[in-house]
Scaffold this active site. Structure first.
Site, PDB file in Angstrom:
ATOM      1  N   SER A 173      -5.256   0.971  -4.286  1.00 33.75           N
ATOM      2  CA  SER A 173      -5.165   0.680  -5.710  1.00 33.75           C
ATOM      3  C   SER A 173      -4.107  -0.392  -5.972  1.00 33.75           C
ATOM      4  O   SER A 173      -4.267  -1.539  -5.556  1.00 33.75           O
ATOM      5  CB  SER A 173      -4.873   1.979  -6.482  1.00 33.75           C
ATOM      6  N   ASP A 187      -9.798   0.530  -2.459  1.00 34.37           N
ATOM      7  CA  ASP A 187     -10.024   0.664  -3.903  1.00 34.37           C
ATOM      8  C   ASP A 187      -9.035  -0.188  -4.694  1.00 34.37           C
ATOM      9  O   ASP A 187      -8.286   0.301  -5.539  1.00 34.37           O
ATOM     10  CB  ASP A 187      -9.926   2.130  -4.320  1.00 34.37           C
ATOM     11  N   HIS A 247     -11.820   7.579  -6.855  1.00 28.65           N
ATOM     12  CA  HIS A 247     -10.584   6.857  -6.576  1.00 28.65           C
ATOM     13  C   HIS A 247      -9.607   7.685  -5.756  1.00 28.65           C
ATOM     14  O   HIS A 247      -8.771   7.139  -5.033  1.00 28.65           O
ATOM     15  CB  HIS A 247      -9.938   6.435  -7.902  1.00 28.65           C
TER      16      HIS A 247
END
Length: 440
Positions: free
Chosen positions: A253, A276, A332
């Site tokens: 992320s 991600d 996620h």
């Protein structure tokens, strides 16, 4: 997907607590590291994982590393991830600390694998965590990499993006004596105008990843000293053992964005694995500066058109040096430790996404990462089905993305463009945890 994953259930052999079994041939040692340079008032904090001959199976809990380094992390983990209010978190966190104490499959302060048992020099991975995460959030991934012979440094960033960051402030008394005092860097809520903060943070994060390499370089030379808050470590065993010709930037992320920036700003990194990736923090100059191999492993439910357009801009720029895949049925948090450490009844209560077995998702994620590193870090150009296949018949892996990048801009994008102008830097606001506030 559940039927397809069922065929791989035989692989679900768990090691410590509910963590997946290590896939490499080595055991894993680990220790937390505080490091402070002469010019830095605050110490750098990371967890260092490394290969060892000692195996976690059968080890006592007292020998293993804790997933929660201190009870002080519990409140921010509950509050910052949206699981409960600050008041409620303050009340229940002391109680939770009494019975919730997961351990990771890594032995505290285990001896480093000798050169006769493994490679003379060991490759390095510097891992950057996501927003509201911390240095232990991805312990399954870290341990697996170490079991394959990597030295893994899992940072806890000091930019106020971690749920909580432990540090030690350097204090000099009137006699000139230097000491360190425990301190905490807390997470700060996102401001109304977010972009300037995220740009500053991603630059700081990239700098901290470089600082870890500075530390490891001194460690390799036998010149480095550090504080080990949860154990002792013979640092001399690392002298001459680190391989700076094979260094990887990796993250999830916000950490994926930090890794992408790192490979553009620090030549010591040779490639990056972006899990991600949240592209919002990346400033526009990066998109034309990236020149090193890059792997994107996306989840099924996290991405939106503008984020994908930013990723596709890099895949086009890098051509064959860049690979983008999406894992079916994942969310996620599939690349975090959440499904391995959170009790089943809690996952059910928060409606944790479960379209695919979490161990299967983890195994495929690691298979892809190892295949990418084998080719681009170790220059093994032999055929690889995971990387070379052009069809989408794999049970979990989809080439490319499941998001249509041509969809219209949303209102938030338009507001950002009004504020900052149209360009690569005008990336929409997005919460990295859209409907999965259970992330720890």
């Amino acid at each position: 997907l559940k039927k397809m994953a069922a065929g791989r259930q035989s692989l679900r052999r768990l090691s410590v607590d509910s963590f997946p079994r290590l896939t490499g041939k080595y055991g894993v040692g680990a220790v937390d590291v505080f490091h402070s340079s002469e010019h830095d008032k605050q110490s750098l904090l990371f967890r260092l994982y490394y290969p060892t001959t000692e195996r976690p199976e059968g080890a006592s809990k007292s020998q293993l590393m804790k997933w929660i380094p201190s009870y002080k992390y519990i409140k921010p983990l509950l509050y910052d991830t949206g699981f409960m209010s600050s008041f409620s978190a303050s009340i229940v966190s002391p109680l939770i600390s009494l019975f919730f104490d997961p351990h990771v499959p890594a032995i505290c302060s285990a001896p480093l694998l000798s050169s006769s048992e493994g490679k003379e020099r060991m490759p390095i991975v510097v891992f950057s965590h996501g927003l509201t995460a911390m240095r232990t959030t991805y312990s399954a991934i870290h341990c697996d990499l170490a079991s394959h012979g990597y030295i893994v440094a899992a940072l806890e960033h000091r930019d106020h993006s971690a749920s909580l960051c432990g540090t030690q402030n350097k204090v000099t008394d009137s006699n000139g004596q230097v000491s360190f005092q425990e301190a905490w860097i807390e997470y700060i809520d996102r401001p109304k105008i977010e972009l300037p903060l995220r740009h500053d943070q991603v630059k700081q994060r990239s700098s901290e990843m470089g600082q870890v390499l500075d530390f490891l370089h001194q460690l390799d030379l036998g010149k480095e000293t550090a504080i080990f808050p949860n154990g002792k470590l013979d640092v001399s065993q690392f002298q001459g053992r680190l391989d700076f010709d094979h260094v990887v930037a990796m993250g999830h992320s916000f950490g994926a964005a930090s890794s992408i920036v790192s490979i553009t700003e620090d030549d010591r990194f040779h490639c990056a694995v972006a899990l991600d990736s949240w592209m919002f923090p990346i400033y526009k100059e990066v998109y034309t500066k990236v020149s090193k191999p890059l792997l994107f492993i996306n989840s099924w439910s996290f991405h939106w058109p503008y984020n994908i357009r930013r990723i596709l801009k890099l895949t086009k720029h890098l051509g064959p040096l860049c690979k983008l895949v999406t894992l079916r049925g994942t969310s996620h948090t599939s690349q975090t430790d959440t499904p391995f450490i959170v009790p089943a009844f809690v996952l059910k209560q928060i409606n944790y996404p479960s379209a695919i077995d979490p161990v299967v998702a983890y195994e495929v994620n690691q298979e892809l990462s190892h295949a990418f590193l084998k080719r681009y870090l170790w220059k093994d150009v032999s055929p690889c089905e995971l990387l070379d296949r052009e069809d989408d018949h794999h049970e979990v892996i989809m080439n490319g993305t499941n998001v249509d990048p041509s969809l219209e801009m949303d209102q938030e994008e338009e507001e950002l463009i009004k504020e900052f102008g149209k360009g690569d830097h005008a990336v929409p606001h997005s919460d990295p945890l859209p409907d999965e506030q259970a992330k720890l």
